[in-house]
Each structure stands twice: as structure tokens, then as C-alpha cells.
Design a protein around this motif. Structure first.
Motif, PDB file in Angstrom:
ATOM      1  N   SER A  13      33.145  31.695  51.311  1.00  0.00           N
ATOM      2  CA  SER A  13      32.942  30.761  52.428  1.00  0.00           C
ATOM      3  C   SER A  13      34.232  30.048  52.821  1.00  0.00           C
ATOM      4  O   SER A  13      34.313  29.496  53.918  1.00  0.00           O
ATOM      5  CB  SER A  13      31.871  29.736  52.067  1.00  0.00           C
ATOM      6  N   ALA A  50      27.499  32.070  58.063  1.00  0.00           N
ATOM      7  CA  ALA A  50      28.317  31.490  59.124  1.00  0.00           C
ATOM      8  C   ALA A  50      27.627  31.627  60.479  1.00  0.00           C
ATOM      9  O   ALA A  50      27.626  30.692  61.297  1.00  0.00           O
ATOM     10  CB  ALA A  50      29.687  32.170  59.154  1.00  0.00           C
ATOM     11  N   ARG A  51      27.047  32.786  60.725  1.00  0.00           N
ATOM     12  CA  ARG A  51      26.410  33.045  62.025  1.00  0.00           C
ATOM     13  C   ARG A  51      25.275  32.056  62.293  1.00  0.00           C
ATOM     14  O   ARG A  51      25.046  31.642  63.430  1.00  0.00           O
ATOM     15  CB  ARG A  51      25.878  34.477  62.064  1.00  0.00           C
ATOM     16  N   HIS A  52      24.561  31.686  61.212  1.00  0.00           N
ATOM     17  CA  HIS A  52      23.422  30.776  61.365  1.00  0.00           C
ATOM     18  C   HIS A  52      23.781  29.335  61.018  1.00  0.00           C
ATOM     19  O   HIS A  52      22.892  28.495  60.916  1.00  0.00           O
ATOM     20  CB  HIS A  52      22.257  31.271  60.507  1.00  0.00           C
ATOM     21  N   ASN A  53      25.079  29.077  60.823  1.00  0.00           N
ATOM     22  CA  ASN A  53      25.573  27.720  60.570  1.00  0.00           C
ATOM     23  C   ASN A  53      24.782  27.037  59.454  1.00  0.00           C
ATOM     24  O   ASN A  53      24.296  25.906  59.606  1.00  0.00           O
ATOM     25  CB  ASN A  53      25.528  26.886  61.853  1.00  0.00           C
ATOM     26  N   ASP A  82      23.837  24.975  56.290  1.00  0.00           N
ATOM     27  CA  ASP A  82      24.376  23.798  55.609  1.00  0.00           C
ATOM     28  C   ASP A  82      24.355  23.963  54.094  1.00  0.00           C
ATOM     29  O   ASP A  82      25.271  23.523  53.391  1.00  0.00           O
ATOM     30  CB  ASP A  82      23.550  22.545  55.947  1.00  0.00           C
ATOM     31  N   ASN A  84      19.837  23.270  58.085  1.00  0.00           N
ATOM     32  CA  ASN A  84      19.829  24.733  58.132  1.00  0.00           C
ATOM     33  C   ASN A  84      20.045  25.269  56.717  1.00  0.00           C
ATOM     34  O   ASN A  84      21.152  25.185  56.185  1.00  0.00           O
ATOM     35  CB  ASN A  84      20.936  25.241  59.059  1.00  0.00           C
ATOM     36  N   ILE A 119      29.561  23.944  53.902  1.00  0.00           N
ATOM     37  CA  ILE A 119      28.399  24.531  53.245  1.00  0.00           C
ATOM     38  C   ILE A 119      28.421  24.216  51.749  1.00  0.00           C
ATOM     39  O   ILE A 119      29.484  24.147  51.130  1.00  0.00           O
ATOM     40  CB  ILE A 119      28.345  26.058  53.476  1.00  0.00           C
ATOM     41  N   THR A 124      35.172  32.233  55.777  1.00  0.00           N
ATOM     42  CA  THR A 124      34.212  32.416  56.859  1.00  0.00           C
ATOM     43  C   THR A 124      33.575  31.125  57.330  1.00  0.00           C
ATOM     44  O   THR A 124      33.063  31.055  58.438  1.00  0.00           O
ATOM     45  CB  THR A 124      33.082  33.365  56.429  1.00  0.00           C
ATOM     46  N   GLY A 125      33.548  30.088  56.449  1.00  0.00           N
ATOM     47  CA  GLY A 125      32.773  28.902  56.737  1.00  0.00           C
ATOM     48  C   GLY A 125      31.292  29.191  56.489  1.00  0.00           C
ATOM     49  O   GLY A 125      30.943  30.231  55.929  1.00  0.00           O
ATOM     50  N   PRO A 126      30.391  28.315  56.950  1.00  0.00           N
ATOM     51  CA  PRO A 126      30.667  27.018  57.530  1.00  0.00           C
ATOM     52  C   PRO A 126      31.478  26.116  56.596  1.00  0.00           C
ATOM     53  O   PRO A 126      31.309  26.171  55.377  1.00  0.00           O
ATOM     54  CB  PRO A 126      29.273  26.434  57.783  1.00  0.00           C
ATOM     55  N   LYS A 127      32.298  25.265  57.183  1.00  0.00           N
ATOM     56  CA  LYS A 127      33.281  24.507  56.413  1.00  0.00           C
ATOM     57  C   LYS A 127      32.656  23.670  55.316  1.00  0.00           C
ATOM     58  O   LYS A 127      33.172  23.596  54.197  1.00  0.00           O
ATOM     59  CB  LYS A 127      34.095  23.626  57.363  1.00  0.00           C
TER      60      LYS A 127
END
Length: 363
Positions: A308, A281-284, A286, A190, A316, A311-314
Motif C-alpha cells: 500500500s 486503492a480503486r475502492h478507496n 479505509d 469503506n 489505509i 498504491t495507497g490509499p495513503k
């Protein structure tokens, strides 16, 4: 308010000295001037802060490669009004912190350090003051002083000390990474392309620098056909925003609109990172590639990485592609001005508000 009386109060009673006298712990700090014959002290302080806001919001601006800030002369006015207010309200250390950060915007780290030290004279365990001093002494190359404040932070708030060290490590890694103009191999997973806006012309048209960024985005979007595209910029000019104009430009050049997410609200690189991080984050996502001008991408990557954390993704990761506003060879080593902007905005993105004295409040 009677403006004549206020002028008398400001002109006759307020003489600012850069050195603030701090009372001993046992001595109550009280004003030695009787204000009732002129106007209330609260009214004077409110007027000084109103003057600071007016100077801060002055339309006089400078802009280059995505950096938009108040003119230094405006920030000097902001500093002086805040410090005049502090002379009247010497328990309001928020005024000192705001004045110090105005000097950071004025690119005067030495004066800012002096003001942050005055905060510690009043509140020696202030976590934010020690954090600022750790960062700006590090920026100035005073590692012994920086580490002194880091050690104090570890005793006061170990988590904060860890985060400040993480900021140092992040900046060090990013500034040591060579800038690149070319697009790398196609990435799997992603992925996202993030294009940072640039101030529109007064008539609402796109500046040449922004078009350069879009040309890079278009080429990359064709090479990465499955990547989501985030376009971020929301300072309106002539009822138009960067995000909307960038989206329209890409669609006109063959990019499907359903690949595009517009952020039409961000007013700064800090807000670019904060607002866009939720889309990532919403779209995860990478991995995300940030596209901006060469003199701007290191700051952009730093802020997106810090945003990030919350918010993440962790896991990314980020990299950058530069639209060359300047030859890359000239930008191998970041200037002091670029580094100052990186550290200043890193702290803002992390959550330390630059201005914290109502009505002058801004992250």
C-alpha cells in the motif's frame, strides 16, 4: 549443442569453491581456461542457468499454512549452478545476488550473508547489497553489522535507508501485536475483508485449511455486511483457481456475488498483496481485515502494508483475524522460520527481485 562436449566443459573445467577470489581494482579479471576447444563460455553459462531454472521449477514442493516454496535440496542446486556460472563470468554480480537469495529460501541466512559480502568486494557501493545485509544481519541479531550497512545506505541513498528502517518498524509492530481469532466490533467507513488463498488439492478441490479461512470470512462478512470481500489466490490445479472456488463457496453460503472481487492470478503471498492492493486503492478502502491461518497472517499483513506504500490509499490500516491452524499460544512469538519468510517477502514486495539472472528472474 554437443552434450558430450558440454559435459566435458562442465565436469573438467568447473570446480566450484565457496570462496571467490576477487582481483585487485587494477587487475583485469579474465578466465585462465581456453574454452574454444570445448564450446563457447557463453554456452556453458547459458546451460548452467538453464539447469538452475530447471531445479527452481521442479514440481517438488512443500506447503503449509499458505507457504509454498521449493524444496531446500532444489535451492541448493540453484545456488551451485549460479555460482558455477559466476566463476566463469566474475563481473556478473547479479549471479551472486541470485545465489544469495536462493540460500535465503534455503533458510541459510549465514551463507547468504557471505555471498552478499562478496558482492560488496566487487561493488562496494551497491545499494541492494547493503540493503540485504542490513536486513539479514538484523534478522541474525547482529545489530552492529546491520547498523553499519544502514549508515552506508544513508550516504548512498537516503530514501532507501528510510524505507529499510520503515520495514523494520513495520515488522516489529506487527509481530508484537497479539494474534486474534475473534471478530472485533463493526467498523465504519469503506472497509474490506481480504481472504488469502491456500494451495488446492491435486484434484482441484479446496484444502481443509482454505475452508477454515472461508468459514471465518463468512462469519465476518455477515457481521460487516457493507464490507467488500477480496479473495486472492491463482495457482491452478485441475483447471481451477483458489479465487474462483472461494467465491463460489461464499455465494453458495449466502454472500452476494457483487460484494466479491476475485484475484485469480496471484501465485504467492507477495502477489496476493501486490495485486489486491489495486482493488483496495480503486475502492478507496479505509481499513482492511486480512483473514488467513494463524501462522501466516503476520506475513500477510506486513506485505499488504508495504504494497500500500506504493498504491495507497495513503491512510489505509490493516488488522488480521486468524483461522487457527495451530494454537495461538504456540504462535505468540514468531519462529525464526516465520520471521525469515516475513523479511524475505517484505523485500520482494518492496521491489527487490530475489532472482535477477535471466532466465531465472522472479520478484
Amino acid at each position: 549443442m554437443n552434450k558430450t562436449l558440454l559435459a566435458l566443459a562442465l565436469g573438467g573445467l568447473l570446480s566450484f569453491s565457496s570462496t571467490t577470489v576477487i582481483a585487485s581494482p587494477q587487475e583485469s579479471i579474465q578466465s585462465s581456461v581456453e574454452y574454444s576447444q570445448f564450446t563457447s563460455k557463453r554456452q556453458v553459462v547459458d546451460q548452467l542457468l538453464s539447469d538452475a531454472v530447471t531445479a527452481f521449477k521442479s514440481p517438488a514442493r512443500i506447503s503449509h499454512a499458505g507457504f509454498t516454496a521449493k524444496m531446500p535440496s532444489n535451492m541448493e542446486i540453484v545456488t551451485n549452478r549460479l555460482l558455477e556460472a559466476y566463476q566463469l563470468e566474475p563481473y556478473r554480480t547479479d549471479l551472486l545476488i541470485s545465489a544469495a537469495n536462493a540460500q535465503i529460501y534455503n533458510k541459510n541466512a549465514d551463507r547468504a550473508i557471505d555471498l552478499f559480502e562478496q558482492v560488496l568486494d566487487v561493488a562496494p557501493q551497491d545499494v541492494d547489497a547493503h540493503s540485504y545485509l542490513a536486513v539479514w544481519q538484523h534478522f541474525n541479531g547482529n545489530e552492529a553489522e546491520s547498523q553499519k550497512h544502514m549508515q552506508t545506505l544513508k550516504t548512498l541513498n537516503e530514501g532507501r535507508a528510510t524505507d529499510i528502517q520503515r520495514i523494520f518498524d513495520t515488522v516489529n509492530r506487527i509481530v508484537a501485536t497479539p494474534l486474534k481469532e475473534t471478530l472485533g466490533k463493526e467498523r465504519k467507513g469503506n472497509t474490506a475483508i481480504i481472504t488469502l488463498g491456500y494451495a488446492l488439492n491435486p484434484d482441484g478441490s479446496m484444502h481443509e485449511i482454505l475452508i477454515q479461512r472461508l468459514e471465518k470470512t463468512l462469519a465476518f462478512a455477515k457481521k460487516q455486511p457493507n464490507s467488500m470481500i477480496v479473495l486472492t489466490g491463482g495457482v491452478p490445479k485441475n483447471h481451477k483457481t483458489e479465487g474462483k472456488l472461494m467465491a463460489d463457496w461464499l455465494v453458495d453460503h449466502g454472500i452476494a456475488r457483487d460484494r466479491i472481487i476475485e484475484d485469480n492470478y496471484a501465485r504467492s503471498t507477495v502477489e496476493n498483496a501486490l495485486y489486491s492492493s489495486y482493488a483496495l486503492a480503486r475502492h478507496n478502502i479505509d481499513h482492511a481485515t486480512i483473514i488467513s491461518s494463524a501462522s501466516h497472517v503476520r506475513r500477510g499483513q506486513t506485505l499488504f502494508e508495504i504494497a500500500s506504500w506504493q498504491t495507497g490509499p495513503k491512510d489505509i490500516t490493516f488488522d488480521t483475524v486468524s483461522a487457527a491452524d495451530k494454537p495461538l499460544d504456540d504462535l505468540k512469538v514468531p519462529s525464526q522460520g516465520e520471521l525469515l519468510g516475513i523479511y524475505r517477502d517484505a523485500l520482494r514486495t518492496y521491489g527487490m527481485w530475489s532472482y535477477r539472472s535471466y532466465p531465472l528472474e522472479q520478484r
